[in-house]
Write a protein that holds these residues in place. Structure first.
Motif: not given
Length: 277
Positions: A63, A237, A247
């Protein structure tokens, strides 16, 4: 296609629907329940470059903080499922007795209870959560409690409407005349009458609660930014959607499957109950 073939296709579709619902609901639930245990075999949550695509060592990439997405997803479902179920239980635990009280023989309670709940219904959910966050109450139990309280008016209205239906009132009045008490009437007769509408509402209301809590976390009003909660992952994200889509899409897909699977399963159970009758 002939009529028998169409009927066969329809029967096949009906047989497949429960499996679709079970898969959609079962995957996120199993991840939420067993994810922390399975995460012990996943890569470390820290120490990698941020927003890396899936590759060796990180099956779902990393991430924006360099944490392994798989590890985060496995840990983030427990807060989602627990918070939504907790808020739903709070709303139903308070809404059902209030609805039964409003539908009782003393009509003065009806106006008092329903007008008070109408006042609560007028408050926008996100505005209430924003006020809560502004006062420094960001703990998960505050979020769950307030989200549950916001569901009380709708649950109470549903229970009151079902209890005041002509068929229900006729039987209730007959039971009152026969000398049966409040507990017998409400916990035995009305409980059976309310089971189906409450189950239907619970499936849809679970999605409403999940949406409210996810929106709060997405806007930064709930859990801290370091939380692995799926909604928090989407928010953190979102700017890296095109460089590291896993993500965002993986937690978003799990949230969607949780809502859709729950509604499909409740609809299927109610359809079987109607056919059984």
């Amino acid at each position: 296609m002939t009529a028998p073939e169409k009927a066969g296709c329809a029967r096949t579709g009906r047989r497949r629907r429960p499996w679709i619902a079970l898969v959609l609901l079962g995957v996120p639930v199993l991840i939420a329940l067993l994810g922390p245990w399975a995460a012990s075999a996943a890569p470390s949550a820290e120490g990698a470059l941020p927003s890396q695509p899936p590759g060796a060592g990180h099956p779902l990439g990393t991430d924006v903080l360099g944490r392994d997405v798989l590890w985060l997803v496995l840990h983030g479902g427990a807060s989602v499922l627990g918070s939504a179920l907790g808020a739903l239980l709070v709303g139903m635990a308070a809404g059902i007795p209030l609805g039964l009280l409003a539908a009782g023989p003393r009509r003065a309670f009806d106006g008092t209870v329903m007008r008070g709940l109408d006042l609560l219904l007028a408050f926008p959910g996100l505005l209430v959560l924003m006020t809560l966050a502004a006062t420094g109450h960001r703990e998960w139990y505050w979020l769950v409690t307030v989200a549950g309280i916001l569901q009380i008016p709708a649950v109470a209205r549903l229970v009151r409407g079902a209890a005041l239906a002509p068929g229900s009132r006729t039987v209730v009045e007959a039971l009152w005349m026969q000398g049966h008490g409040w507990a017998y009437i409400h916990l035995r007769h009305l409980a059976r009458e309310l089971a189906a509408p409450l189950a239907t509402d619970a499936g849809g209301r679970f999605a409403v609660v999940l949406y409210l809590l996810a929106s709060a976390n997405f806007l930064g009003l709930g859990l801290p930014a370091s939380s692995p909660d799926w909604a928090v992952l989407i928010e953190r994200n979102s700017d890296a959607l095109f460089t590291q889509p896993a993500a965002v899409l993986v937690p978003a897909g799990l949230l969607t499957a949780l809502c859709v699977g729950g509604n499909l399963l409740v609809d299927r159970a109610l359809a079987r109950r109607r056919r059984g009758r």
